[in-house]
Design a protein around this motif. Structure first.
Motif, PDB file in Angstrom:
ATOM      1  N   GLU A   1     -28.916  74.194 -37.169  1.00  0.00           N
ATOM      2  CA  GLU A   1     -28.252  72.504 -37.580  1.00  0.00           C
ATOM      3  C   GLU A   1     -28.860  71.603 -37.270  1.00  0.00           C
ATOM      4  OE1 GLU A   1     -24.223  73.545 -38.836  1.00  0.00           O
ATOM      5  OE2 GLU A   1     -24.432  74.655 -36.577  1.00  0.00           O
ATOM      6  N   GLY A   2     -29.606  71.201 -36.235  1.00  0.00           N
ATOM      7  CA  GLY A   2     -30.457  70.378 -35.246  1.00  0.00           C
ATOM      8  C   GLY A   2     -29.468  69.211 -34.726  1.00  0.00           C
ATOM      9  N   TRP A   3     -29.930  68.340 -35.139  1.00  0.00           N
ATOM     10  CA  TRP A   3     -29.346  66.978 -33.849  1.00  0.00           C
ATOM     11  C   TRP A   3     -27.235  66.965 -34.816  1.00  0.00           C
ATOM     12  CZ3 TRP A   3     -30.067  66.452 -29.711  1.00  0.00           C
ATOM     13  CH2 TRP A   3     -31.284  65.754 -28.953  1.00  0.00           C
TER      14      TRP A   3
ATOM     15  N   SER B   1     -31.997  75.805 -25.473  1.00  0.00           N
ATOM     16  CA  SER B   1     -32.124  74.266 -26.585  1.00  0.00           C
ATOM     17  C   SER B   1     -30.914  73.759 -26.511  1.00  0.00           C
ATOM     18  CB  SER B   1     -32.089  75.363 -28.183  1.00  0.00           C
ATOM     19  OG  SER B   1     -33.424  75.438 -28.052  1.00  0.00           O
ATOM     20  N   LEU B   2     -29.732  74.009 -26.365  1.00  0.00           N
ATOM     21  CA  LEU B   2     -29.073  73.627 -26.368  1.00  0.00           C
ATOM     22  C   LEU B   2     -28.497  72.624 -24.840  1.00  0.00           C
ATOM     23  CD1 LEU B   2     -26.364  72.091 -27.635  1.00  0.00           C
ATOM     24  CD2 LEU B   2     -24.346  73.738 -26.258  1.00  0.00           C
ATOM     25  N   LYS B   3     -29.263  73.077 -24.026  1.00  0.00           N
ATOM     26  CA  LYS B   3     -29.362  72.279 -22.907  1.00  0.00           C
ATOM     27  C   LYS B   3     -29.986  70.907 -23.011  1.00  0.00           C
ATOM     28  CE  LYS B   3     -31.663  73.288 -18.219  1.00  0.00           C
ATOM     29  NZ  LYS B   3     -30.763  72.455 -17.299  1.00  0.00           N
ATOM     30  N   ALA B   4     -31.594  71.748 -22.938  1.00  0.00           N
ATOM     31  CA  ALA B   4     -33.134  70.672 -23.324  1.00  0.00           C
ATOM     32  C   ALA B   4     -31.871  68.829 -24.014  1.00  0.00           C
ATOM     33  CB  ALA B   4     -34.080  71.124 -23.973  1.00  0.00           C
ATOM     34  N   ALA B   5     -30.834  69.595 -25.225  1.00  0.00           N
ATOM     35  CA  ALA B   5     -31.229  68.839 -26.207  1.00  0.00           C
ATOM     36  C   ALA B   5     -29.752  67.665 -25.467  1.00  0.00           C
ATOM     37  CB  ALA B   5     -30.349  69.442 -27.694  1.00  0.00           C
ATOM     38  N   LEU B   6     -28.743  68.101 -25.060  1.00  0.00           N
ATOM     39  CA  LEU B   6     -27.799  67.623 -23.943  1.00  0.00           C
ATOM     40  C   LEU B   6     -28.474  66.634 -22.958  1.00  0.00           C
ATOM     41  CD1 LEU B   6     -24.655  70.284 -23.349  1.00  0.00           C
ATOM     42  CD2 LEU B   6     -25.024  68.146 -25.079  1.00  0.00           C
TER      43      LEU B   6
ATOM     44  N   LEU C   1     -19.848  64.699 -31.181  1.00  0.00           N
ATOM     45  CA  LEU C   1     -20.403  63.942 -29.072  1.00  0.00           C
ATOM     46  C   LEU C   1     -19.949  62.200 -29.796  1.00  0.00           C
ATOM     47  CD1 LEU C   1     -22.774  66.141 -27.800  1.00  0.00           C
ATOM     48  CD2 LEU C   1     -20.455  66.406 -27.479  1.00  0.00           C
ATOM     49  N   GLY C   2     -20.770  62.114 -31.084  1.00  0.00           N
ATOM     50  CA  GLY C   2     -20.193  60.400 -31.082  1.00  0.00           C
ATOM     51  C   GLY C   2     -21.492  59.649 -30.433  1.00  0.00           C
ATOM     52  N   ILE C   3     -22.586  59.844 -30.597  1.00  0.00           N
ATOM     53  CA  ILE C   3     -23.987  59.485 -30.284  1.00  0.00           C
ATOM     54  C   ILE C   3     -25.085  59.168 -31.455  1.00  0.00           C
ATOM     55  CG2 ILE C   3     -25.712  59.624 -28.971  1.00  0.00           C
ATOM     56  CD1 ILE C   3     -23.753  61.561 -26.908  1.00  0.00           C
ATOM     57  N   PRO C   4     -25.425  58.224 -30.939  1.00  0.00           N
ATOM     58  CA  PRO C   4     -26.881  58.533 -32.013  1.00  0.00           C
ATOM     59  C   PRO C   4     -28.120  59.227 -32.477  1.00  0.00           C
ATOM     60  CG  PRO C   4     -26.297  55.981 -31.328  1.00  0.00           C
ATOM     61  CD  PRO C   4     -25.438  57.173 -30.705  1.00  0.00           C
ATOM     62  N   VAL C   5     -28.261  59.858 -33.398  1.00  0.00           N
ATOM     63  CA  VAL C   5     -29.049  60.794 -33.882  1.00  0.00           C
ATOM     64  C   VAL C   5     -30.339  60.099 -32.696  1.00  0.00           C
ATOM     65  CG1 VAL C   5     -30.315  62.323 -34.933  1.00  0.00           C
ATOM     66  CG2 VAL C   5     -28.580  62.263 -35.743  1.00  0.00           C
ATOM     67  N   PRO C   6     -31.332  60.888 -31.685  1.00  0.00           N
ATOM     68  CA  PRO C   6     -32.127  60.373 -31.054  1.00  0.00           C
ATOM     69  C   PRO C   6     -33.182  60.445 -32.044  1.00  0.00           C
ATOM     70  CG  PRO C   6     -32.022  62.957 -30.219  1.00  0.00           C
ATOM     71  CD  PRO C   6     -30.621  62.078 -31.007  1.00  0.00           C
ATOM     72  N   ASP C   7     -34.330  59.684 -31.744  1.00  0.00           N
ATOM     73  CA  ASP C   7     -35.853  59.640 -32.814  1.00  0.00           C
ATOM     74  C   ASP C   7     -36.597  60.895 -32.151  1.00  0.00           C
ATOM     75  OD1 ASP C   7     -37.436  58.945 -33.873  1.00  0.00           O
ATOM     76  OD2 ASP C   7     -38.675  56.911 -33.285  1.00  0.00           O
ATOM     77  N   ALA C   8     -36.345  62.015 -32.242  1.00  0.00           N
ATOM     78  CA  ALA C   8     -36.724  62.828 -31.069  1.00  0.00           C
ATOM     79  C   ALA C   8     -36.287  64.604 -31.587  1.00  0.00           C
ATOM     80  CB  ALA C   8     -37.087  63.690 -29.923  1.00  0.00           C
TER      81      ALA C   8
ATOM     82  N   VAL D   1     -18.655  73.318 -26.725  1.00  0.00           N
ATOM     83  CA  VAL D   1     -19.744  73.719 -28.335  1.00  0.00           C
ATOM     84  C   VAL D   1     -19.581  75.249 -27.752  1.00  0.00           C
ATOM     85  CG1 VAL D   1     -22.433  73.191 -28.791  1.00  0.00           C
ATOM     86  CG2 VAL D   1     -20.799  71.481 -27.867  1.00  0.00           C
ATOM     87  N   LEU D   2     -19.574  75.468 -28.963  1.00  0.00           N
ATOM     88  CA  LEU D   2     -19.721  77.567 -28.365  1.00  0.00           C
ATOM     89  C   LEU D   2     -20.756  77.351 -30.307  1.00  0.00           C
ATOM     90  CD1 LEU D   2     -18.521  80.201 -29.403  1.00  0.00           C
ATOM     91  CD2 LEU D   2     -17.028  80.028 -31.288  1.00  0.00           C
ATOM     92  N   THR D   3     -22.565  77.982 -28.971  1.00  0.00           N
ATOM     93  CA  THR D   3     -23.466  78.404 -30.317  1.00  0.00           C
ATOM     94  C   THR D   3     -23.165  79.257 -31.083  1.00  0.00           C
ATOM     95  OG1 THR D   3     -23.788  78.675 -28.165  1.00  0.00           O
ATOM     96  CG2 THR D   3     -24.823  76.977 -28.988  1.00  0.00           C
ATOM     97  N   VAL D   4     -23.199  79.932 -31.922  1.00  0.00           N
ATOM     98  CA  VAL D   4     -23.864  81.292 -32.546  1.00  0.00           C
ATOM     99  C   VAL D   4     -24.655  81.036 -33.634  1.00  0.00           C
ATOM    100  CG1 VAL D   4     -20.794  80.645 -33.197  1.00  0.00           C
ATOM    101  CG2 VAL D   4     -22.593  79.865 -34.477  1.00  0.00           C
TER     102      VAL D   4
END
Length: 229
Positions: A186-188, A15-20, A195-202, A87-90
């Motif tokens: 936790e989501g976006w 999921s993190l791969k897809a999000a990044l 990362l200092g990036i706006p939350v995408p509309d997805a 990013v440490l996924t838990v």
């Protein structure tokens, strides 16, 4: 390399791969790349057996890396790419263990058992079609099950202890302004804020890693045996 995933496999790394990648960190390295491009198996086996370690060659063209085997070398990667964020996924340790024991560990433990006639034929066919991919079990042993868990993947208490120690070690080694401890549920917001990036509309991607594992490697084996590629 801009983002390094330090979380163990089965902590939401797919999921993190897809999000990044949705955020523009594309492509993002994952075990899927190793399965789909068998020459990478030999790269990681060389790393795991201390014959060669050229991170820039391994990750050429990638902006991020998550999941094993990269996560087994989070400390080395964090040193080599000092500007990359970590990013440490838990996830809940007990649920994580149930997931990893039914996928990666199940495959690794199967390799320890004597080969049945059917598995012997499959092993022979795969070795003929792709000598590199035939080394996949040896590679995961060197980079994950032995390196991270001392081979004791059938010892639940030991594996859970390693899991919890790993989280503590990453938190102790990486400065807070460089590290995000992240549960993909936790989501976006925490990821984008870090990362200092706006939350995408997805919607935040939700990849079923257990189901993906059951599809990916058998599908690859089928293509090697039947189609020869």
């Amino acid at each position: 390399m801009k983002v390094i995933g330090a979380g163990f496999g089965r902590t939401g790394t797919a999921s993190l791969k897809a999000a990044l990648e949705l955020l523009g960190y594309t492509p993002c390295y994952h075990m899927y790349e190793v399965i789909q491009q068998p020459y990478r198996v030999r790269q990681w086996l060389d790393i795991g057996e201390d014959r060669a370690r050229n991170w820039d060659e391994v990750f050429a063209g990638y902006q991020a890396a998550v999941d094993w085997p990269a996560a087994s070398y989070w400390r080395e990667l964090a040193d080599h790419y000092p500007d990359a964020k970590v990013v440490l996924t838990v996830r809940d340790p007990q649920r994580w263990y149930d997931s990893v024991s039914e996928t990666i560990f199940a495959s690794a433990l199967a390799e320890r058992r004597p080969l049945s006639p059917r598995r012997r034929v499959i092993r022979w066919l795969v070795a003929r079609r792709s000598p590199d991919f035939a080394l996949f079990p040896q590679m995961t042993k060197a980079t994950v099950t032995d390196r991270v868990f001392d081979g004791r993947i059938d010892d639940r208490a030991h594996v859970l202890k390693v899991f919890e120690q790993h989280i503590a070690e990453v938190e102790a080694a990486i400065p807070p302004d460089r590290l995000l401890v992240f549960d993909v549920r936790e989501g976006w917001e925490p990821l984008c804020g870090f990362l200092g990036i706006p939350v995408p509309d997805a919607p935040f991607p939700q990849v079923n890693e257990r189901a993906a594992f059951r599809r990916k490697r058998p599908r690859r084996l089928f293509r090697l045996i039947v189609r020869g590629r």
